[in-house]
Design an enzyme around this catalytic site. Sequence first.
Site, PDB file in Angstrom:
ATOM      1  N   GLU A 183       0.679  -1.085   0.055  1.00  0.00           N
ATOM      2  CA  GLU A 183       0.087   0.254  -0.117  1.00  0.00           C
ATOM      3  C   GLU A 183       0.773   1.339  -0.006  1.00  0.00           C
ATOM      4  O   GLU A 183       0.326   2.248   0.140  1.00  0.00           O
ATOM      5  CB  GLU A 183      -0.834   0.032   1.284  1.00  0.00           C
ATOM      6  CG  GLU A 183      -2.168  -0.852   0.925  1.00  0.00           C
ATOM      7  CD  GLU A 183      -1.827  -2.432   1.031  1.00  0.00           C
ATOM      8  OE1 GLU A 183      -0.891  -2.867   1.895  1.00  0.00           O
ATOM      9  OE2 GLU A 183      -2.379  -2.944   0.093  1.00  0.00           O
ATOM     10  N   ASN A 264       0.020  -7.772  -3.369  1.00  0.00           N
ATOM     11  CA  ASN A 264      -0.613  -6.788  -4.488  1.00  0.00           C
ATOM     12  C   ASN A 264       0.292  -5.889  -5.243  1.00  0.00           C
ATOM     13  O   ASN A 264       1.254  -5.364  -4.543  1.00  0.00           O
ATOM     14  CB  ASN A 264      -1.619  -6.095  -3.826  1.00  0.00           C
ATOM     15  CG  ASN A 264      -1.298  -5.154  -2.958  1.00  0.00           C
ATOM     16  OD1 ASN A 264      -0.851  -5.429  -1.774  1.00  0.00           O
ATOM     17  ND2 ASN A 264      -1.288  -3.729  -3.320  1.00  0.00           N
ATOM     18  N   ASP A 306      -6.631  -5.868  -5.162  1.00  0.00           N
ATOM     19  CA  ASP A 306      -6.005  -6.330  -3.944  1.00  0.00           C
ATOM     20  C   ASP A 306      -6.150  -7.670  -3.255  1.00  0.00           C
ATOM     21  O   ASP A 306      -6.040  -8.127  -2.197  1.00  0.00           O
ATOM     22  CB  ASP A 306      -6.317  -5.357  -2.745  1.00  0.00           C
ATOM     23  CG  ASP A 306      -5.284  -5.327  -1.604  1.00  0.00           C
ATOM     24  OD1 ASP A 306      -4.340  -5.635  -1.731  1.00  0.00           O
ATOM     25  OD2 ASP A 306      -5.781  -5.043  -0.445  1.00  0.00           O
TER      26      ASP A 306
END
Lengths: 579, 118
Positions: A183, A264, A306
Amino acid sequence: MRVAPFATVALIVLQGTSPQDDGQWTMPGKNYAATRYSGLTQITPGNAPRLRPVWSFSTGVLGGHEGQPLVVGSTMYVVTPFPDVLYAFDLTREGYPLKWKYRPEVNPASLGIACCDAINRGAVYADGKIVYNLLDGHTVAVDAVSGRELWKTQIADINQGETTPMAPFVAGKRVIVGPSGGEFGIYGWVKGLDLATGKILWTAHNMGPDSLMLARPGRGNYAGDPNIGVSTWEGDSWRRGGGPVWGWISYDPELDLIYFGTGNPGPYNTEQRPGENKWTNSVLARRPGDGTLVWAYQFTPHDSWDYDSNAEMILVDLVIGGRMRKVLVHFDKNGFAYTLDRVTGELLVAEAFANVTWAKGINKRTGVPILDTTKTTGASRGNVQGICPSLEGGKSPASPSAYSPRTGLFYTATNNLCMNFEAAPVTRIPGTPYIGATTPYVAGPGGHMGEFIAWDAARGRKVWGIKEKFPVWSGSVVTAGDVVFFGTLDGWFKAADAKTGRQLWKFKVGSGVIGAPISFRGPDGKQYIAVYAGIGGDWFLLSGDVRSDDPADVRPPADFAPDLARHTSQGGIVWIFGL
Amino acid sequence: MAAGGNQPPGGEIKNPLSIDSTNAADGSKVFSAMNCDGCHGGGALGWVGPSLVDGRWRYGGTDGALFQSIFYGRPRGMPAYGGIMSPGAIWKVVAYIRAQPVPADVPTERWPSGERRP
């Protein structure tokens, strides 16, 4: 619910476990094969209803307690979430008093770089050392007897968005570590450290040029096109493409291969990274000695949702299509359970274990998902509705599953959540989030948000399940007494019959369970079960006012489980249960 | 925990900008562009970082306190943005946050439909 046809499941040989269990738990997944299977037999479906707590200990830390304790000889080791304290308990004395604790200095700035709470997934024991990661990008080795720090190595850079809550893995003389930061637009990697000194011996990236991926196309089983880690990205987007390694690692000593999943691609907005984005959301097989990439398989190309693939790769031998195969079994966030040939990476079985809407199935010949293109996301596609599973995954990689060679079944926590997904363009600023999506959740079909299931990986089907009101986010352990243990977010720790799924016993442990239970033999010769209570992890974001220090509310994104706080609040406790 | 986000010396500082819709709209763009929403959520409703629109402040809710939180960072994860944002841009974010309505009642518990609240 169907009774497990355990007797009809093909002959199975367990990797990495001797028939006689030594009663210890020295690595995160119990053994190299990561089966989380304990050979101890004292606790059975017959006597499990008489289980009782024999000891508990408050860790004094509020963060989410993922991972598991270790038991080495007659000492139990516990690593807390940030500030990453290591406790050593003496199991030979009444009340299991502390032998020592090791309190490292950890940079608190790492707290803002950790996407999903300041968790730690545990330690590994090897060669007289307890080795674990600090949240701020360091690996430490501590003398298992004295608690003295032996070495400390910086492996990651929080200023680039990297943190390190994963449990290191030791294969031979190599300590294998990786970062979180999917992220935060990191450039994902794994590193191999020298167990004796902590020196970084190799770094292998999960994308980018072959030279940086330590890939040699045409050699061995590696079949990727030259520089596929660049050509499946637009421009230099691979440099900030995520692909973290925050899950579990396993090892086949015979093949001399380690297996791990990658997370991801970043950002969530797919339109900023056209292409398949290899090798994000993949399983990679590497040589532990020098990091060489031997094969890779991508579960979710050009990830739109994700769907990290950091969940454990469990190594077993199964008869599939009449042939004994060396396989790995993996429950992906994308809702499919995969059985792959672990020598070559060939896909053998891929069936949904959770409610899946983003794909109609997996093409067994090509290994590529058959997409429902109405569920593909991106900034120009607006708010895409009804995607299942949610980005919590059909199963969270934080909840490692277990495998029993006696029943031939895999046991895993699952989530029954769906989401909407609204992506937006985002710019990378090192050390700040690089996400670009809003993704509210709702309960999936049936209304229950979780289920603990038993899975037949040779046939790709569920054998039994225990439905739970809230998502199930704990790890599991299964024993040779045919009892399987797991915990729930509303704070129950439960035992079930591994063959039938019949519930045998439960105990309210004081906080939601996101840790992974273990089983060990105490110095008194008795079998015990240990587990952490302490809600957190993603539930730090989503569990409303279980945070007593800073009451969040029950508006989005926590509104899908508005009453969770009636059953649990934060706080870490180590529990031991026995007969 | 002492490290990070140390309180700088000096008295209360004043916002040179007015809290109006133009500055708030500009601040909203900066809030997204600097990835503030990555932690504090879309609309600053809260995510990994706390909500900035619920009227609860750990380090003070005045304009000056907000500026200092952004400029110098705060313990437990708020980075110091002073190095990468101009003071003018920080004041626009302050204007955006201050322009958001604070709910009169912030719920902390809710019961599912079908269950009666005591």
